[in-house]
Design a protein around this motif. Structure first.
Motif, PDB file in Angstrom:
ATOM      1  N   ASN A  33       1.247 -51.618  45.799  1.00 21.72           N
ATOM      2  CA  ASN A  33       0.170 -50.723  46.277  1.00 21.72           C
ATOM      3  C   ASN A  33       0.492 -50.243  48.096  1.00 21.72           C
ATOM      4  O   ASN A  33      -0.997 -51.137  48.880  1.00 21.72           O
ATOM      5  CB  ASN A  33      -0.868 -50.274  45.617  1.00 21.72           C
ATOM      6  N   LYS A  66       4.541 -42.581  52.923  1.00 28.10           N
ATOM      7  CA  LYS A  66       3.766 -42.777  51.867  1.00 28.10           C
ATOM      8  C   LYS A  66       2.574 -43.349  53.153  1.00 28.10           C
ATOM      9  O   LYS A  66       2.720 -44.473  53.091  1.00 28.10           O
ATOM     10  CB  LYS A  66       3.990 -44.025  50.262  1.00 28.10           C
ATOM     11  N   ASN A  85      -0.918 -42.412  51.243  1.00 29.12           N
ATOM     12  CA  ASN A  85      -2.419 -42.620  50.182  1.00 29.12           C
ATOM     13  C   ASN A  85      -2.073 -43.845  49.558  1.00 29.12           C
ATOM     14  O   ASN A  85      -2.772 -43.496  48.139  1.00 29.12           O
ATOM     15  CB  ASN A  85      -2.275 -41.168  49.658  1.00 29.12           C
ATOM     16  N   SER A  86      -1.770 -44.669  50.366  1.00 28.67           N
ATOM     17  CA  SER A  86      -2.738 -46.166  49.417  1.00 28.67           C
ATOM     18  C   SER A  86      -4.165 -46.019  48.884  1.00 28.67           C
ATOM     19  O   SER A  86      -3.852 -46.389  47.345  1.00 28.67           O
ATOM     20  CB  SER A  86      -1.678 -47.297  49.738  1.00 28.67           C
ATOM     21  N   ASP A 101      -5.543 -43.483  48.062  1.00 23.73           N
ATOM     22  CA  ASP A 101      -6.331 -42.791  46.707  1.00 23.73           C
ATOM     23  C   ASP A 101      -5.365 -43.231  45.606  1.00 23.73           C
ATOM     24  O   ASP A 101      -5.928 -42.694  44.511  1.00 23.73           O
ATOM     25  CB  ASP A 101      -5.458 -41.429  47.433  1.00 23.73           C
ATOM     26  N   ILE A 102      -4.307 -43.767  45.507  1.00 22.84           N
ATOM     27  CA  ILE A 102      -3.058 -44.289  44.164  1.00 22.84           C
ATOM     28  C   ILE A 102      -4.156 -45.540  43.903  1.00 22.84           C
ATOM     29  O   ILE A 102      -5.086 -45.507  42.531  1.00 22.84           O
ATOM     30  CB  ILE A 102      -2.399 -44.799  44.855  1.00 22.84           C
ATOM     31  N   GLN A 103      -4.871 -46.005  44.774  1.00 21.55           N
ATOM     32  CA  GLN A 103      -5.798 -47.317  43.566  1.00 21.55           C
ATOM     33  C   GLN A 103      -6.879 -46.980  43.394  1.00 21.55           C
ATOM     34  O   GLN A 103      -6.819 -47.392  42.114  1.00 21.55           O
ATOM     35  CB  GLN A 103      -6.525 -48.229  45.024  1.00 21.55           C
ATOM     36  N   GLN A 146      -6.981 -43.352  41.645  1.00 20.57           N
ATOM     37  CA  GLN A 146      -6.064 -43.532  40.446  1.00 20.57           C
ATOM     38  C   GLN A 146      -5.903 -43.876  39.494  1.00 20.57           C
ATOM     39  O   GLN A 146      -6.706 -43.721  38.335  1.00 20.57           O
ATOM     40  CB  GLN A 146      -5.134 -41.799  41.109  1.00 20.57           C
ATOM     41  N   HIS A 199       8.291 -46.106  41.586  1.00 23.89           N
ATOM     42  CA  HIS A 199       7.744 -47.480  42.255  1.00 23.89           C
ATOM     43  C   HIS A 199       9.599 -47.339  42.782  1.00 23.89           C
ATOM     44  O   HIS A 199      10.701 -47.061  42.327  1.00 23.89           O
ATOM     45  CB  HIS A 199       7.721 -48.135  41.946  1.00 23.89           C
ATOM     46  N   ARG A 228       3.692 -43.011  43.264  1.00 25.88           N
ATOM     47  CA  ARG A 228       3.347 -42.383  42.175  1.00 25.88           C
ATOM     48  C   ARG A 228       3.245 -42.566  41.175  1.00 25.88           C
ATOM     49  O   ARG A 228       3.172 -43.480  40.286  1.00 25.88           O
ATOM     50  CB  ARG A 228       4.217 -40.935  42.281  1.00 25.88           C
ATOM     51  N   LEU A 229       1.401 -41.806  40.284  1.00 24.31           N
ATOM     52  CA  LEU A 229       0.962 -42.550  39.258  1.00 24.31           C
ATOM     53  C   LEU A 229       0.820 -41.034  38.432  1.00 24.31           C
ATOM     54  O   LEU A 229       0.257 -40.393  39.482  1.00 24.31           O
ATOM     55  CB  LEU A 229      -0.009 -42.924  39.117  1.00 24.31           C
ATOM     56  N   LYS A 230       1.140 -40.905  36.957  1.00 29.02           N
ATOM     57  CA  LYS A 230       1.154 -39.590  36.647  1.00 29.02           C
ATOM     58  C   LYS A 230       0.982 -39.763  35.081  1.00 29.02           C
ATOM     59  O   LYS A 230       2.073 -40.787  34.489  1.00 29.02           O
ATOM     60  CB  LYS A 230       2.104 -38.813  36.582  1.00 29.02           C
TER      61      LYS A 230
END
Length: 221
Positions: free
Chosen positions: A83, A95, A97-98, A100-102, A104, A122, A138-140
């Motif tokens: 990430n 990108k 916002n690593s 924030d993704i971590q 999340q 990815h 991105r994660l969803k």
């Protein structure tokens, strides 16, 4: 020579296909089981890692912290994503916002008994041999592991590339029809004229030689 040409073409196609497969976004449905940050000593695999997170200082020796997301596929196989920010570099995911993704990813961590299925977008490859990891961008959270994912970006990308190639071929054909073919025709006509003049010159030379020989015979009589 033909084998050399086809080998070079095959290598070029393989290189382009590998580049696109690495760079274009891919989608996995997984269950996140953990997150961590690990100190990495990057060596030959540096090419497969992004630059340090946006805003952080760069390191000269390639030693830095890398954030990881640990996951499990629906079939039970493990997958580990890095990430990292891409910033304004390549590939152009922009990108930043690593962290924030971590956070999340940590929030989406689940167990096998009560799974939360996550769609991970990815790019990149996973190789245990070279210690490289795909980069999660991105994660969803999704309803289940059988969710249908349509790669709209990739579809649009290949349609755009096909359109560009089609337009380039059409422009080349028009350029060839309007410029190259007439020039080749003119060159052919000019060459035909040169050949015709050469033939006429040879005939004239033979005629003059014949006349000269006839004149010499006349002198000898």
């Amino acid at each position: 020579m033909r084998y050399v040409k086809w080998t070079a073409l095959a290598l070029l196609v393989l290189f382009v296909a590998s580049f696109l497969h690495y760079t274009l976004p891919q989608h996995d449905v997984v269950r996140i089981v953990g997150t961590n940050t690990q100190r990495m000593d990057l060596g030959e695999n540096t090419w497969f890692f992004s630059a340090p997170d946006t805003g952080n200082a760069t390191t000269i020796d390639g030693n830095r912290d890398v954030k990881f997301i640990e996951a499990i596929y629906p079939n039970g196989k493990p997958m580990v994503y890095r990430n990292e920010d891409t910033g304004w570099g390549w590939p152009p995911y922009f990108k930043v916002n690593s962290f924030d993704i971590q956070a999340q990813a940590t929030d989406l961590t689940s167990t096998e008994a009560a799974p939360k299925w996550v769609l991970v977008t990815h790019y990149g490859w996973r190789s245990q041999l070279f210690t490289i990891f795909p980069n999660a961008v991105r994660l969803k959270q999704v309803e289940g592991p059988d969710v249908t994912v349509i790669p709209w970006f990739n579809i649009f990308f290949f349609l755009m590339v096909a359109g560009i190639v089609f337009m380039a071929v059409k422009m080349w054909m028009q350029f060839r029809e309007r410029t190259i073919d007439p020039a080749l025709d003119d060159m052919g006509e000019a060459w035909d004229g040169v050949e015709a003049r050469a033939v006429a010159a040879r005939k004239g030379a033979r005629t003059n030689v014949g006349r000269f020989r006839a004149w010499l015979r006349g002198l000898g009589q």
